[in-house]
Design a protein around this motif. Structure first.
Motif, PDB file in Angstrom:
ATOM      1  N   TYR A  93     -10.075 -47.770 -60.824  1.00 16.90           N
ATOM      2  CA  TYR A  93      -8.850 -47.245 -61.436  1.00 16.90           C
ATOM      3  C   TYR A  93      -9.109 -46.752 -62.855  1.00 16.90           C
ATOM      4  CZ  TYR A  93      -5.433 -48.695 -57.877  1.00 16.90           C
ATOM      5  OH  TYR A  93      -4.688 -48.813 -56.728  1.00 16.90           O
ATOM      6  N   GLY A  94     -10.146 -47.285 -63.514  1.00 18.61           N
ATOM      7  CA  GLY A  94     -10.422 -46.876 -64.879  1.00 18.61           C
ATOM      8  C   GLY A  94     -10.720 -45.396 -65.017  1.00 18.61           C
ATOM      9  N   ASP A  95     -11.308 -44.814 -63.993  1.00 18.24           N
ATOM     10  CA  ASP A  95     -11.674 -43.402 -64.069  1.00 18.24           C
ATOM     11  C   ASP A  95     -10.506 -42.480 -63.740  1.00 18.24           C
ATOM     12  OD1 ASP A  95     -13.692 -41.551 -64.696  1.00 18.24           O
ATOM     13  OD2 ASP A  95     -14.071 -41.153 -62.561  1.00 18.24           O
ATOM     14  N   SER A  96      -9.393 -43.046 -63.315  1.00 20.25           N
ATOM     15  CA  SER A  96      -8.203 -42.226 -63.039  1.00 20.25           C
ATOM     16  C   SER A  96      -6.948 -42.972 -63.490  1.00 20.25           C
ATOM     17  CB  SER A  96      -8.112 -41.900 -61.536  1.00 20.25           C
ATOM     18  OG  SER A  96      -8.087 -43.100 -60.766  1.00 20.25           O
ATOM     19  N   ASP A  97      -7.071 -43.649 -64.620  1.00 15.74           N
ATOM     20  CA  ASP A  97      -5.995 -44.511 -65.117  1.00 15.74           C
ATOM     21  C   ASP A  97      -4.723 -43.715 -65.375  1.00 15.74           C
ATOM     22  OD1 ASP A  97      -4.455 -46.229 -67.180  1.00 15.74           O
ATOM     23  OD2 ASP A  97      -6.107 -47.534 -66.564  1.00 15.74           O
ATOM     24  N   LEU A  98      -3.610 -44.267 -64.940  1.00 19.54           N
ATOM     25  CA  LEU A  98      -2.296 -43.637 -65.134  1.00 19.54           C
ATOM     26  C   LEU A  98      -2.078 -43.190 -66.569  1.00 19.54           C
ATOM     27  CD1 LEU A  98       0.790 -43.217 -64.223  1.00 19.54           C
ATOM     28  CD2 LEU A  98       1.122 -45.511 -65.185  1.00 19.54           C
ATOM     29  N   LEU A  99      -2.498 -44.023 -67.526  1.00 22.30           N
ATOM     30  CA  LEU A  99      -2.210 -43.752 -68.932  1.00 22.30           C
ATOM     31  C   LEU A  99      -2.923 -42.516 -69.460  1.00 22.30           C
ATOM     32  CD1 LEU A  99      -2.470 -47.370 -70.398  1.00 22.30           C
ATOM     33  CD2 LEU A  99      -0.467 -46.218 -69.438  1.00 22.30           C
ATOM     34  N   CYS A 100      -3.903 -42.025 -68.726  1.00 22.00           N
ATOM     35  CA  CYS A 100      -4.723 -40.909 -69.217  1.00 22.00           C
ATOM     36  C   CYS A 100      -4.229 -39.544 -68.763  1.00 22.00           C
ATOM     37  CB  CYS A 100      -6.175 -41.098 -68.768  1.00 22.00           C
ATOM     38  SG  CYS A 100      -6.948 -42.549 -69.500  1.00 22.00           S
ATOM     39  N   TYR A 101      -3.336 -39.491 -67.788  1.00 22.16           N
ATOM     40  CA  TYR A 101      -2.921 -38.198 -67.237  1.00 22.16           C
ATOM     41  C   TYR A 101      -1.544 -37.830 -67.755  1.00 22.16           C
ATOM     42  CZ  TYR A 101      -7.185 -38.180 -64.710  1.00 22.16           C
ATOM     43  OH  TYR A 101      -8.525 -38.161 -64.436  1.00 22.16           O
ATOM     44  N   ARG A 102      -1.527 -36.825 -68.643  1.00 24.47           N
ATOM     45  CA  ARG A 102      -0.337 -36.498 -69.413  1.00 24.47           C
ATOM     46  C   ARG A 102       0.286 -35.171 -68.986  1.00 24.47           C
ATOM     47  NH1 ARG A 102      -0.797 -39.640 -74.130  1.00 24.47           N
ATOM     48  NH2 ARG A 102      -2.019 -41.489 -73.554  1.00 24.47           N
ATOM     49  N   ALA A 103       1.570 -35.094 -69.180  1.00 22.60           N
ATOM     50  CA  ALA A 103       2.305 -33.851 -68.940  1.00 22.60           C
ATOM     51  C   ALA A 103       2.067 -32.867 -70.080  1.00 22.60           C
ATOM     52  CB  ALA A 103       3.797 -34.155 -68.818  1.00 22.60           C
ATOM     53  N   ASP A 104       2.205 -31.573 -69.789  1.00 26.36           N
ATOM     54  CA  ASP A 104       2.128 -30.571 -70.855  1.00 26.36           C
ATOM     55  C   ASP A 104       3.513 -30.064 -71.255  1.00 26.36           C
ATOM     56  OD1 ASP A 104       2.753 -29.107 -68.634  1.00 26.36           O
ATOM     57  OD2 ASP A 104       0.950 -27.854 -68.668  1.00 26.36           O
ATOM     58  N   HIS A 105       4.534 -30.509 -70.533  1.00 24.45           N
ATOM     59  CA  HIS A 105       5.922 -30.192 -70.854  1.00 24.45           C
ATOM     60  C   HIS A 105       6.801 -31.105 -70.006  1.00 24.45           C
ATOM     61  CE1 HIS A 105       5.344 -27.975 -67.097  1.00 24.45           C
ATOM     62  NE2 HIS A 105       6.649 -28.017 -66.961  1.00 24.45           N
ATOM     63  N   PRO A 106       8.078 -31.250 -70.357  1.00 22.42           N
ATOM     64  CA  PRO A 106       8.756 -30.805 -71.579  1.00 22.42           C
ATOM     65  C   PRO A 106       8.330 -31.641 -72.784  1.00 22.42           C
ATOM     66  CG  PRO A 106      10.218 -32.153 -70.275  1.00 22.42           C
ATOM     67  CD  PRO A 106       8.973 -31.979 -69.443  1.00 22.42           C
ATOM     68  N   GLU A 107       8.706 -31.202 -73.961  1.00 25.54           N
ATOM     69  CA  GLU A 107       8.255 -31.851 -75.176  1.00 25.54           C
ATOM     70  C   GLU A 107       8.686 -33.316 -75.252  1.00 25.54           C
ATOM     71  OE1 GLU A 107       9.386 -29.748 -78.660  1.00 25.54           O
ATOM     72  OE2 GLU A 107       8.216 -27.934 -78.177  1.00 25.54           O
ATOM     73  N   GLY A 108       9.895 -33.600 -74.767  1.00 27.08           N
ATOM     74  CA  GLY A 108      10.378 -34.981 -74.823  1.00 27.08           C
ATOM     75  C   GLY A 108       9.507 -35.930 -74.019  1.00 27.08           C
ATOM     76  N   LEU A 109       9.082 -35.496 -72.834  1.00 33.61           N
ATOM     77  CA  LEU A 109       8.224 -36.329 -71.996  1.00 33.61           C
ATOM     78  C   LEU A 109       6.842 -36.466 -72.619  1.00 33.61           C
ATOM     79  CD1 LEU A 109       7.589 -37.914 -69.451  1.00 33.61           C
ATOM     80  CD2 LEU A 109       7.174 -35.733 -68.266  1.00 33.61           C
ATOM     81  N   VAL A 110       6.317 -35.368 -73.129  1.00 30.20           N
ATOM     82  CA  VAL A 110       5.002 -35.401 -73.777  1.00 30.20           C
ATOM     83  C   VAL A 110       5.019 -36.402 -74.932  1.00 30.20           C
ATOM     84  CG1 VAL A 110       3.345 -34.067 -75.124  1.00 30.20           C
ATOM     85  CG2 VAL A 110       4.425 -33.043 -73.109  1.00 30.20           C
ATOM     86  N   ALA A 111       6.079 -36.362 -75.727  1.00 30.45           N
ATOM     87  CA  ALA A 111       6.179 -37.253 -76.883  1.00 30.45           C
ATOM     88  C   ALA A 111       6.317 -38.711 -76.451  1.00 30.45           C
ATOM     89  CB  ALA A 111       7.375 -36.846 -77.748  1.00 30.45           C
TER      90      ALA A 111
END
Length: 238
Positions: A93-111
């Motif tokens: 799981y370390g190589d595909s950890d949830l915390l590492c995959y981020r959205a590029d939009h919308p700004e509120g979610l990214v933040a």
């Protein structure tokens, strides 16, 4: 024809010291696992949790109301017999950890992802010695091999009882880092669960809650909280 159900046959479940730890007895009879192995538990606190479930049974035995017993059985019958395979699966799981995959939009979610997930990655870097890096989007990008090696070693070092609880902490949250954070009690389990569900919570805020999805999430949450409690019992001082 009605289905046969196991009946309560004992007056009291008690905890006793045994070679290698503690066991639970139903009157004079020691409890065994489904595979007929001796139920030897690492701490008195864990044994007392199992005994409490047996004492809570009424006329009929209801296995679905015995989560601690289920977890300890899994640790002895399944995890202990294939420890390396379970540890390797969770370490991946370390190589595909949830915390590492981020959205590029919308700004509120990214933040919000940055606000809640970055501190957990920072904690992993400092406390575990393994820095995982975030990526934008869902396409897999390998993490630093040294960080993955450290996380793998830590996972393989867990005892069968710890690993049985850790399995649910990681698989339910989708995050090896959150699994370790729960094991180390970095934040309350409820808070860590909400961090793992950040995307779902965001979607519900924007579009409204899906009752069926919320019910399923509550079931998973209870399993996550139980796993956290069981990990703590593994390490309880007698």
């Amino acid at each position: 024809m009605s289905e046969w159900k196991a009946k309560r046959f004992w007056k009291e479940a008690t905890v006793e010291e045994a070679e290698g730890g503690f066991t639970v007895r139903l009157d004079a009879r020691p409890v065994k696992t489904p595979a007929k192995r001796a139920l030897i538990l690492p701490t008195r606190a864990m044994a007392e949790a199992v005994a409490a479930e047996w004492n809570a049974q009424e006329e009929e035995i209801r296995p679905h109301l015995m989560p601690a017993t289920k977890t300890t059985n899994a640790a002895i019958d399944k995890v202990a017999t294939q420890h390396a395979e379970v540890a390797e699966m969770l370490a991946a799981y370390g190589d595909s950890d949830l915390l590492c995959y981020r959205a590029d939009h919308p700004e509120g979610l990214v933040a919000r992802q940055a606000e809640q997930w970055d501190p957990m990655l920072d904690w992993g870097a400092e406390a575990l010695g393994a820095r995982l890096e975030p990526r934008t989007g869902v396409i897999h990008a390998p993490q630093d091999p040294e960080a993955l090696r450290i996380l793998s070693e830590r996972t393989h070092a867990l005892s069968p009882f710890e690993l049985a609880a850790f399995h649910d902490l990681v698989s339910l949250s989708g995050s090896l880092i959150l699994g370790f954070a729960a094991a180390e009690q970095v934040k309350p389990l409820d808070a860590l669960w909400d961090i793992s569900r950040l995307d779902e919570i965001w979607q519900a805020e924007q579009w409204g809650k899906d009752d069926e999805a919320e019910q399923m999430a509550e079931i998973k949450k209870e399993s996550f909280l139980h796993a956290g409690r069981m990990f703590t019992l593994c390490c309880a001082q007698d």
